[in-house]
Design a protein around this motif. Structure first.
Motif, mmCIF file in Angstrom:
data_model
loop_
_atom_site.group_PDB
_atom_site.id
_atom_site.type_symbol
_atom_site.label_atom_id
_atom_site.label_comp_id
_atom_site.label_asym_id
_atom_site.label_seq_id
_atom_site.Cartn_x
_atom_site.Cartn_y
_atom_site.Cartn_z
ATOM 1 N N ILE A 149 0.841 -1.204 0.000
ATOM 2 C CA ILE A 149 0.000 0.000 0.000
ATOM 3 C C ILE A 149 0.872 1.248 0.000
ATOM 4 C CG2 ILE A 149 -1.693 1.312 1.333
ATOM 5 C CD1 ILE A 149 -2.931 -1.317 2.218
ATOM 6 N N GLN A 150 1.967 1.214 0.728
ATOM 7 C CA GLN A 150 2.838 2.388 0.760
ATOM 8 C C GLN A 150 3.467 2.651 -0.610
ATOM 9 O OE1 GLN A 150 3.212 4.572 3.456
ATOM 10 N NE2 GLN A 150 3.978 5.753 1.715
ATOM 11 N N GLU A 151 3.823 1.600 -1.336
ATOM 12 C CA GLU A 151 4.373 1.796 -2.683
ATOM 13 C C GLU A 151 3.332 2.432 -3.610
ATOM 14 O OE1 GLU A 151 7.636 -1.720 -3.426
ATOM 15 O OE2 GLU A 151 5.527 -2.313 -3.291
ATOM 16 N N ALA A 152 2.086 2.011 -3.503
ATOM 17 C CA ALA A 152 1.027 2.615 -4.317
ATOM 18 C C ALA A 152 0.856 4.089 -3.963
ATOM 19 C CB ALA A 152 -0.281 1.857 -4.118
ATOM 20 N N LEU A 153 0.895 4.400 -2.683
ATOM 21 C CA LEU A 153 0.776 5.799 -2.256
ATOM 22 C C LEU A 153 1.968 6.624 -2.736
ATOM 23 C CD1 LEU A 153 -0.545 5.326 1.395
ATOM 24 C CD2 LEU A 153 -1.761 6.450 -0.479
ATOM 25 N N ASP A 154 3.156 6.051 -2.672
ATOM 26 C CA ASP A 154 4.343 6.786 -3.126
ATOM 27 C C ASP A 154 4.228 7.112 -4.616
ATOM 28 O OD1 ASP A 154 5.385 6.623 -0.583
ATOM 29 O OD2 ASP A 154 6.739 4.945 -1.045
ATOM 30 N N PHE A 155 3.748 6.159 -5.410
ATOM 31 C CA PHE A 155 3.578 6.414 -6.843
ATOM 32 C C PHE A 155 2.585 7.542 -7.073
ATOM 33 C CE2 PHE A 155 1.236 5.935 -10.760
ATOM 34 C CZ PHE A 155 2.227 5.745 -11.711
ATOM 35 N N ALA A 156 1.400 7.438 -6.491
ATOM 36 C CA ALA A 156 0.347 8.423 -6.757
ATOM 37 C C ALA A 156 0.660 9.774 -6.137
ATOM 38 C CB ALA A 156 -0.991 7.904 -6.235
ATOM 39 N N GLY A 157 1.496 9.791 -5.096
ATOM 40 C CA GLY A 157 1.837 11.055 -4.456
ATOM 41 C C GLY A 157 2.604 12.010 -5.353
ATOM 42 N N TYR A 158 3.149 11.510 -6.457
ATOM 43 C CA TYR A 158 3.827 12.378 -7.424
ATOM 44 C C TYR A 158 2.866 13.411 -7.988
ATOM 45 C CZ TYR A 158 6.671 13.593 -11.546
ATOM 46 O OH TYR A 158 7.396 14.259 -12.502
ATOM 47 N N PHE A 159 1.567 13.095 -8.011
ATOM 48 C CA PHE A 159 0.591 13.926 -8.719
ATOM 49 C C PHE A 159 -0.112 14.938 -7.823
ATOM 50 C CE2 PHE A 159 1.234 9.970 -10.891
ATOM 51 C CZ PHE A 159 1.388 10.352 -12.210
ATOM 52 N N GLY A 160 0.196 14.935 -6.526
ATOM 53 C CA GLY A 160 -0.410 15.924 -5.643
ATOM 54 C C GLY A 160 -0.471 15.426 -4.214
ATOM 55 N N THR A 215 -5.560 14.327 -11.001
ATOM 56 C CA THR A 215 -5.286 12.985 -11.498
ATOM 57 C C THR A 215 -5.567 11.962 -10.397
ATOM 58 O OG1 THR A 215 -3.514 13.943 -12.846
ATOM 59 C CG2 THR A 215 -3.563 11.541 -12.635
ATOM 60 N N THR A 216 -6.472 11.030 -10.672
ATOM 61 C CA THR A 216 -7.005 10.136 -9.643
ATOM 62 C C THR A 216 -6.859 8.678 -10.076
ATOM 63 O OG1 THR A 216 -8.597 11.840 -8.998
ATOM 64 C CG2 THR A 216 -9.093 9.593 -8.317
ATOM 65 N N PHE A 217 -6.603 7.794 -9.105
ATOM 66 C CA PHE A 217 -6.333 6.384 -9.377
ATOM 67 C C PHE A 217 -7.344 5.497 -8.651
ATOM 68 C CE2 PHE A 217 -2.540 8.847 -9.761
ATOM 69 C CZ PHE A 217 -1.872 8.329 -10.854
ATOM 70 N N LEU A 218 -7.941 4.568 -9.390
ATOM 71 C CA LEU A 218 -8.866 3.591 -8.817
ATOM 72 C C LEU A 218 -8.495 2.229 -9.377
ATOM 73 C CD1 LEU A 218 -11.464 3.161 -7.077
ATOM 74 C CD2 LEU A 218 -12.772 3.452 -9.191
ATOM 75 N N TYR A 219 -8.248 1.257 -8.499
ATOM 76 C CA TYR A 219 -7.811 -0.051 -8.983
ATOM 77 C C TYR A 219 -8.645 -1.163 -8.355
ATOM 78 C CZ TYR A 219 -4.584 0.860 -4.996
ATOM 79 O OH TYR A 219 -4.013 1.221 -3.793
#
Length: 383
Positions: A149-160, A215-219
């Motif tokens: 989960i932290q890796e997913a957050l780190d990736f998406a955190g680039y966008f805001g 920019t939003t992510f849903l998986y």
């Protein structure tokens, strides 16, 4: 070049405690339409029961911690990475390794053959721009759900800056993850449809925030065999379809967006309130900082009234815009979920609605990461 939302946009006063109390008193729960899941047995979801398989991703099962409270959000300076992107997308869509299929002329694409988690910063910049242009993109066969989960957050955190939702369930220790979960054998919809004809609820996520998401992510984590699709509507094309005279009339108008009803609904169900509810004022027409495109920015879940108009005037104009966005099947796309899908969309230029249309009791489980963006602003009408 779009102005900086923090440096050059005049921010109205934050509503006073007295104004907030008045608005809270006047807010009706009936204005907020939510088909909420029932409480579920964590043990049954992990182990499976009555013929239903165990949860594939128990680490993402939602919890609601009543002791989790956060202070009001404060403004921050958002950097829009889409402005830096090469619009030929060489790092995102290399010709030798990816397949792109556009679902409609203006909105929706499917991409396979790349891994989002492996993108360079240049590829992430291009992702932000590509999603702003196509509005919503389904990336197939991704490893996103299998990251920590932290890796997913780190990736998406680039966008805001990560948004923490005031009421939604989240994995323990990760309040930045908004979990969409309907447990196996959840029959909530049966009662809901006794008083409702459909589950459609068009919205742009948490538009009531001072700086709503971009920019939003849903998986996908678990899904019914069929059903549970998500619909998206193109708010840029919806604006473009209006006559120039009508477009011009909308410019300069602002509307209130309220999160009060959402929080009240949660509290009324005995659930959580992580943060005191807010309402903010945004323009009816906003401009995207990377593309310069104008889009309609009102939605029936969170928009309440147009500032300066009488109630009947405001209701008539908002009802027209809501219907225009909802009925525009020729500028909408439908995303069908497949195992390993990550859907990325831009909340500034789209609205969406989930569909609760399956009746077999199968689990539907997704995770959303919701980076915030700039304060909505508009640029002058161009005719």
């Amino acid at each position: 070049m779009a102005p900086s939302a923090i440096e050059t946009i005049t921010v109205p006063e934050t509503p006073t405690a007295e104004q907030l109390k008045l608005h809270t008193t006047e807010a009706a729960l009936g204005d907020y339409k939510e088909l909420s899941p029932t409480r579920f047995s964590h043990e049954d979801e992990v182990a499976g029961k009555d013929g239903f398989a165990p949860s594939k991703y128990p680490n993402y099962l939602p919890t609601w911690n009543p002791d989790e409270h956060y202070p009001p959000l404060v403004p921050f300076e958002h950097y829009e990475h889409g402005k830096d992107a090469d619009p030929s997308y060489p790092d995102l869509l290399p010709k030798d390794s990816s397949v792109r299929v556009d679902l409609t002329p203006t909105i929706g694409s499917e991409v396979s053959g790349i891994q989002l988690s492996k993108l360079s910063n240049a590829g992430k910049d291009q992702l932000a721009r590509f999603v702003a242009e196509r509005k919503v993109v389904a990336f197939r066969k991704q490893d996103f759900a299998d990251l920590s989960i932290q890796e997913a957050l780190d990736f998406a955190g680039y966008f805001g800056r990560h948004h923490i939702h005031p009421t939604s369930g989240a994995p323990p220790g990760y309040p930045e993850v908004h979990v969409v979960h309907r447990a196996a054998d959840d029959r909530t919809a049966e009662n809901f449809f006794k008083t409702r004809t459909n589950s459609v609820a068009w919205h742009s996520d948490v538009s009531y925030e001072l700086q709503p998401p971009g920019t939003t992510f849903l998986y996908i984590l678990d899904k019914p065999e069929t059903g549970g699709d998500t619909l998206f509507t193109d708010a840029v094309e919806a604006y473009n379809r209006l006559s120039p005279a009508f477009q011009q009339r909308l410019h300069g108008l602002k509307a209130t967006h309220s999160g009060i009803e959402q929080v009240n609904s949660s509290v009324a169900r005995g659930s959580i309130k992580r943060r005191d509810p807010v309402f903010n004022v945004h323009p009816l027409v906003r401009t995207h900082p990377a593309t310069g495109q104008k889009s309609l920015y009102v939605n029936p879940q969170f928009t309440r009234e147009i500032v300066g108009l009488k109630k009947e005037e405001s209701d008539a104009l908002l009802d027209f815009l809501y219907s225009h966005l909802a009925l525009g099947a020729d500028f909408q796309a439908r995303v069908k979920w497949e195992e390993g899908t990550v859907v990325v969309w831009d909340n500034r230029v789209t609205q969406h609605t989930a569909l609760v249309d399956w009746k077999d009791g199968n689990r539907r489980h997704l995770a959303r990461i919701t980076p915030q963006a700039e304060r909505p602003y508009e640029t002058p009408f161009e005719g």
